[in-house]
Design a protein around this motif. Structure first.
Motif, PDB file in Angstrom:
ATOM      1  N   LEU A  32       0.826  -1.205   0.000  1.00 10.90           N
ATOM      2  CA  LEU A  32       0.000   0.000   0.000  1.00 10.90           C
ATOM      3  C   LEU A  32       0.862   1.257   0.000  1.00 10.90           C
ATOM      4  CD1 LEU A  32      -2.800  -0.916   2.582  1.00 10.90           C
ATOM      5  CD2 LEU A  32      -2.990  -0.832   0.093  1.00 10.90           C
ATOM      6  N   PRO A  33       0.400   2.307  -0.698  1.00 15.57           N
ATOM      7  CA  PRO A  33       1.102   3.593  -0.627  1.00 15.57           C
ATOM      8  C   PRO A  33       1.006   4.154   0.792  1.00 15.57           C
ATOM      9  CG  PRO A  33      -0.445   3.530  -2.465  1.00 15.57           C
ATOM     10  CD  PRO A  33      -0.747   2.344  -1.611  1.00 15.57           C
ATOM     11  N   SER A  34       1.801   5.185   1.065  1.00 10.82           N
ATOM     12  CA  SER A  34       1.766   5.790   2.394  1.00 10.82           C
ATOM     13  C   SER A  34       0.408   6.444   2.636  1.00 10.82           C
ATOM     14  CB  SER A  34       2.871   6.840   2.539  1.00 10.82           C
ATOM     15  OG  SER A  34       2.537   8.016   1.822  1.00 10.82           O
TER      16      SER A  34
ATOM     17  N   ALA B 292       0.247  10.096   1.578  1.00  8.33           N
ATOM     18  CA  ALA B 292       0.053  10.312   0.144  1.00  8.33           C
ATOM     19  C   ALA B 292      -1.404  10.098  -0.248  1.00  8.33           C
ATOM     20  CB  ALA B 292       0.962   9.370  -0.649  1.00  8.33           C
ATOM     21  N   LEU B 293      -2.030   9.061   0.309  1.00 10.63           N
ATOM     22  CA  LEU B 293      -3.439   8.805   0.007  1.00 10.63           C
ATOM     23  C   LEU B 293      -4.328   9.926   0.531  1.00 10.63           C
ATOM     24  CD1 LEU B 293      -3.575   4.970   0.778  1.00 10.63           C
ATOM     25  CD2 LEU B 293      -3.616   6.064  -1.467  1.00 10.63           C
ATOM     26  N   ARG B 294      -4.028  10.425   1.728  1.00 11.26           N
ATOM     27  CA  ARG B 294      -4.798  11.544   2.276  1.00 11.26           C
ATOM     28  C   ARG B 294      -4.649  12.783   1.395  1.00 11.26           C
ATOM     29  NH1 ARG B 294      -2.697  13.419   6.902  1.00 11.26           N
ATOM     30  NH2 ARG B 294      -4.606  14.427   7.606  1.00 11.26           N
ATOM     31  N   ALA B 295      -3.436  13.043   0.941  1.00 10.93           N
ATOM     32  CA  ALA B 295      -3.192  14.213   0.099  1.00 10.93           C
ATOM     33  C   ALA B 295      -3.961  14.103  -1.211  1.00 10.93           C
ATOM     34  CB  ALA B 295      -1.695  14.357  -0.175  1.00 10.93           C
ATOM     35  N   PHE B 296      -3.951  12.906  -1.811  1.00  8.88           N
ATOM     36  CA  PHE B 296      -4.664  12.728  -3.075  1.00  8.88           C
ATOM     37  C   PHE B 296      -6.170  12.843  -2.880  1.00  8.88           C
ATOM     38  CE2 PHE B 296      -6.831   9.960  -6.147  1.00  8.88           C
ATOM     39  CZ  PHE B 296      -6.487  10.636  -7.316  1.00  8.88           C
TER      40      PHE B 296
ATOM     41  N   GLN C 266       4.158  17.166  -3.857  1.00  9.33           N
ATOM     42  CA  GLN C 266       5.174  16.150  -3.619  1.00  9.33           C
ATOM     43  C   GLN C 266       4.539  14.799  -3.278  1.00  9.33           C
ATOM     44  OE1 GLN C 266       7.682  17.795  -0.585  1.00  9.33           O
ATOM     45  NE2 GLN C 266       8.713  19.236  -1.974  1.00  9.33           N
ATOM     46  N   GLN C 267       3.493  14.846  -2.458  1.00  3.59           N
ATOM     47  CA  GLN C 267       2.819  13.599  -2.087  1.00  3.59           C
ATOM     48  C   GLN C 267       2.152  12.954  -3.300  1.00  3.59           C
ATOM     49  OE1 GLN C 267       3.015  11.963   0.580  1.00  3.59           O
ATOM     50  NE2 GLN C 267       3.514  13.358   2.270  1.00  3.59           N
ATOM     51  N   ILE C 268       1.564  13.756  -4.179  1.00  2.00           N
ATOM     52  CA  ILE C 268       0.909  13.221  -5.373  1.00  2.00           C
ATOM     53  C   ILE C 268       1.944  12.579  -6.291  1.00  2.00           C
ATOM     54  CG2 ILE C 268      -0.497  13.751  -7.401  1.00  2.00           C
ATOM     55  CD1 ILE C 268      -1.929  13.961  -4.651  1.00  2.00           C
TER      56      ILE C 268
ATOM     57  N   ASP D 295     -12.645   7.995  -1.069  1.00  2.00           N
ATOM     58  CA  ASP D 295     -13.756   8.743  -0.477  1.00  2.00           C
ATOM     59  C   ASP D 295     -14.630   7.822   0.360  1.00  2.00           C
ATOM     60  OD1 ASP D 295     -15.322  11.246  -0.302  1.00  2.00           O
ATOM     61  OD2 ASP D 295     -16.845  10.085  -1.354  1.00  2.00           O
ATOM     62  N   GLU D 296     -14.894   6.623  -0.164  1.00  4.06           N
ATOM     63  CA  GLU D 296     -15.694   5.654   0.595  1.00  4.06           C
ATOM     64  C   GLU D 296     -14.926   5.136   1.803  1.00  4.06           C
ATOM     65  OE1 GLU D 296     -18.255   1.522  -0.097  1.00  4.06           O
ATOM     66  OE2 GLU D 296     -17.024   2.355  -1.706  1.00  4.06           O
ATOM     67  N   GLY D 297     -13.655   4.802   1.586  1.00  6.37           N
ATOM     68  CA  GLY D 297     -12.860   4.250   2.682  1.00  6.37           C
ATOM     69  C   GLY D 297     -12.638   5.229   3.818  1.00  6.37           C
ATOM     70  N   PHE D 298     -12.209   6.444   3.492  1.00  5.99           N
ATOM     71  CA  PHE D 298     -12.001   7.447   4.531  1.00  5.99           C
ATOM     72  C   PHE D 298     -13.329   7.830   5.180  1.00  5.99           C
ATOM     73  CE2 PHE D 298      -7.904   8.767   2.305  1.00  5.99           C
ATOM     74  CZ  PHE D 298      -7.104   8.202   3.275  1.00  5.99           C
ATOM     75  N   GLY D 299     -14.409   7.811   4.377  1.00  4.97           N
ATOM     76  CA  GLY D 299     -15.720   8.117   4.943  1.00  4.97           C
ATOM     77  C   GLY D 299     -16.135   7.097   5.988  1.00  4.97           C
ATOM     78  N   LEU D 300     -15.891   5.818   5.690  1.00  8.80           N
ATOM     79  CA  LEU D 300     -16.220   4.764   6.653  1.00  8.80           C
ATOM     80  C   LEU D 300     -15.365   4.887   7.918  1.00  8.80           C
ATOM     81  CD1 LEU D 300     -16.641   1.671   4.307  1.00  8.80           C
ATOM     82  CD2 LEU D 300     -18.408   2.718   5.736  1.00  8.80           C
TER      83      LEU D 300
END
Length: 294
Positions: A6-8, A11-15, A40-42, A75-80
């Motif tokens: 998995l990416p960091s 980085a996922l939060r930034a995207f 940079q994260q993207i 969006d679904e994952g962070f929402g959950l």
């Protein structure tokens, strides 16, 4: 799950923030970092995945097709995650319980009974969204939907609340005591249809018929369909449960009935419901055989 693949998380939060905000500066403001840090994260995320997720369009940014798919999943994952954290910490306890349903069902079935729920649960605030447009339960949004159909919606759980047939109905002042044997005969009369869409709007079209465009067709919100039908403004396709009282009182006649497995369902997302949503679902179940208050 192989965590090393998995990416960091940063980085996922930034995207995800970039996808929601539409710009690196907006994402930076949401995460309280600089827009350069977001960029940079993207870049690091794209390098990790070997895919282009964002492309420049003029002075702005746009997601690639791959980026759109990832953004939807995040969006679904962070929402959950946010929903569960809020549920465990009580952070969303004050958020109103959001209910989505059709205007017709809200007016005919839900609103006449809602006083009982408010009396039994005085501390629960409600937001009822009556709309013909489908609104799926989602973290931080709609908690529970009351939806007409066969009970099959991908990714959602459905429990039958009110079984009901589809009927074609009209007022005696419009059709008198005429006996109808074919659907074609209904084309002699004006029609009422629901704005945007209706749970039974394709009834006529399943027989390969279309209402003639020169005929009188009046589109109204779902909660006004019954009023228009009672007043003799047109033939209406409705659910049997919504017209029972009017048929018994002689205000409407049922001209055709399609029997099947249709009904109104309690629709929720899989997983843990908020306490308010659990209380509302229990109350709905108890209302199955209860007549509305006069």
């Amino acid at each position: 799950m192989n965590w090393r693949d998995l990416p960091s998380l940063n980085a996922l939060r930034a995207f995800s923030a970039l996808a929601q905000a539409g710009s690196a500066s907006g994402a930076g403001a949401a995460l309280n970092v600089s827009h350069a840090a977001i960029s940079q994260q993207i870049k690091a995320l794209e390098a990790h995945m070997g895919l282009a997720l964002v492309r420049r369009e003029g002075r702005g940014l746009a997601l690639t097709d791959e980026g759109k798919h990832l953004a939807a999943a995040l969006d679904e994952g962070f929402g959950l995650i946010a929903q569960q954290v809020a549920a465990l910490t009580g952070a969303d306890a004050a958020r109103p319980l959001q209910i989505s349903t059709t205007p017709q069902f809200a007016a005919v079935w839900l609103m006449p009974r809602l006083r009982d729920f408010q009396t039994r649960h005085p501390g629960v605030d409600l937001m009822v969204h009556p709309s013909p447009q489908r609104a799926d339960p989602a973290p931080g949004g709609v908690d529970l939907a009351l939806r007409f159909g066969l009970g099959h919606w991908d990714g959602l759980e459905a429990e039958l609340l009110v079984p009901t047939d589809i009927v074609v109905t009209a007022a005696p002042s419009l059709v008198g005591d005429r006996q109808f044997t074919t659907r074609e005969e209904l084309l002699d009369y004006p029609w009422l249809t629901e704005l945007d869409q209706s749970p039974a709007s394709d009834w006529m079209f399943r027989a390969g018929l279309e209402l003639p465009r020169g005929h009188s067709i009046t589109q109204v919100p779902g909660n006004l369909m019954l009023d228009g039908a009672r007043a003799g403004h047109g033939v209406a396709v409705l659910t049997a449960s919504s017209v029972e009282a009017d048929v018994a009182a002689g205000r409407l006649r049922i001209l055709f009935r399609d029997c099947g497995e249709t009904g109104y369902f309690i629709v929720t997302r899989p997983g843990i419901l908020r306490p308010q949503a659990k209380a509302f679902r229990r109350w709905l179940r108890a209302q199955r055989d209860v007549a509305p208050a006069k």
